[in-house]
Design an enzyme around this catalytic site. Structure first.
Site: not given
Length: 258
Positions: A111, A52
């Protein structure tokens, strides 16, 4: 047509995300422009993860097809030249089999979420970590995080606009580690729902503040209700750190970079 695997790092701050959007700066867009700049080809840059706006990467992976047979180091160096001055770097290029797909061949995504737990503002880590001024109990956060491991319906931690066919995911790792003011949250799974990592981090913050217990976090998960989620953590602290592939394909963005 030769196929190449690219390992990419970038500062996501100036971008509207990975995926190309009309009239907006995106990571995929500047990479495609760099490929065209040195090869003259309109190549599709297919990424392993669609980060994003504001999300960073140290181990994003993409693949491209080119008509001409270039050496991997030539592709790397040519893209380096054409990516300037954007905060994007192609750190490695490999020739791969024609059936390699950066997204669909991946078996695990890793992540990292960075928190700086202090009252003073960030001078060097501005836009690259989340500053949380109130004292956090990282040990309690880690214990609670283990309640989210395994296969679950993660509707509570799923964005309303998420397009995944199912809210069920299998979370393989969710560790919270502290060193001084730095708190690192590392998580791994084959795939994640939209905003899942940032939603889990925001909920873990409530545990760290002492407002939630580990049972409260587990209850929020079991509720399968987005309204039970804690506040979503900002994009600035999130990094796509690595992508793993089957044994016959070299693992990219090794987890020791996390």
């Amino acid at each position: 047509m030769p196929r190449y695997k690219l390992t990419i790092e970038y500062d996501g701050t100036p971008f509207a995300g990975w995926q190309i959007q009309a009239e907006l700066p995106t990571v995929q867009g500047v990479l495609a422009a760099a490929v065209k700049g040195f090869s003259g080809e309109e190549a599709h840059v297919a990424g392993a993860g669609r980060t994003d706006a504001g999300v960073h990467a140290t181990g994003q992976v993409a693949h491209i097809h080119l008509a001409r047979d270039w050496r991997p180091d030539q592709v790397r160096d040519a893209m380096t030249a054409h990516l300037r001055p954007h905060p994007v770097a192609v750190v490695a290029v490999e020739r791969v089999a024609d059936d390699f797909d950066a997204r669909f061949s991946a078996v695990k995504r890793h992540y990292l979420y960075r928190i700086v737990n202090r009252r003073p503002d960030l001078a060097l880590d501005r836009d690259r970590a989340w500053r949380v001024p109130q004292k956090l109990d990282a040990s309690a956060m880690h214990v609670a995080a283990q309640r989210l491991l395994g296969k679950h319906d993660f509707t509570t931690f799923r964005a309303a606009e998420c397009q995944a066919a199912s809210p069920e995911k299998t979370l393989d790792q969710l560790d919270v580690m502290r060193s001084g003011d730095d708190i690192r949250i590392v998580t791994s799974a084959r795939s994640f729902l939209h905003h899942q990592v940032r939603s889990m981090v925001g909920s873990l913050i409530r545990v760290g503040e002492g407002r939630w217990s580990a049972d409260d976090l587990a209850d929020a998960l079991a509720a399968r209700d987005r309204r039970r989620c804690g506040p979503m953590a900002p994009a600035c602290g999130l990094y796509l750190a690595a992508v793993s592939y089957p044994e016959q394909i070299v693992e990219t963005g090794a987890p020791d970079r996390i």
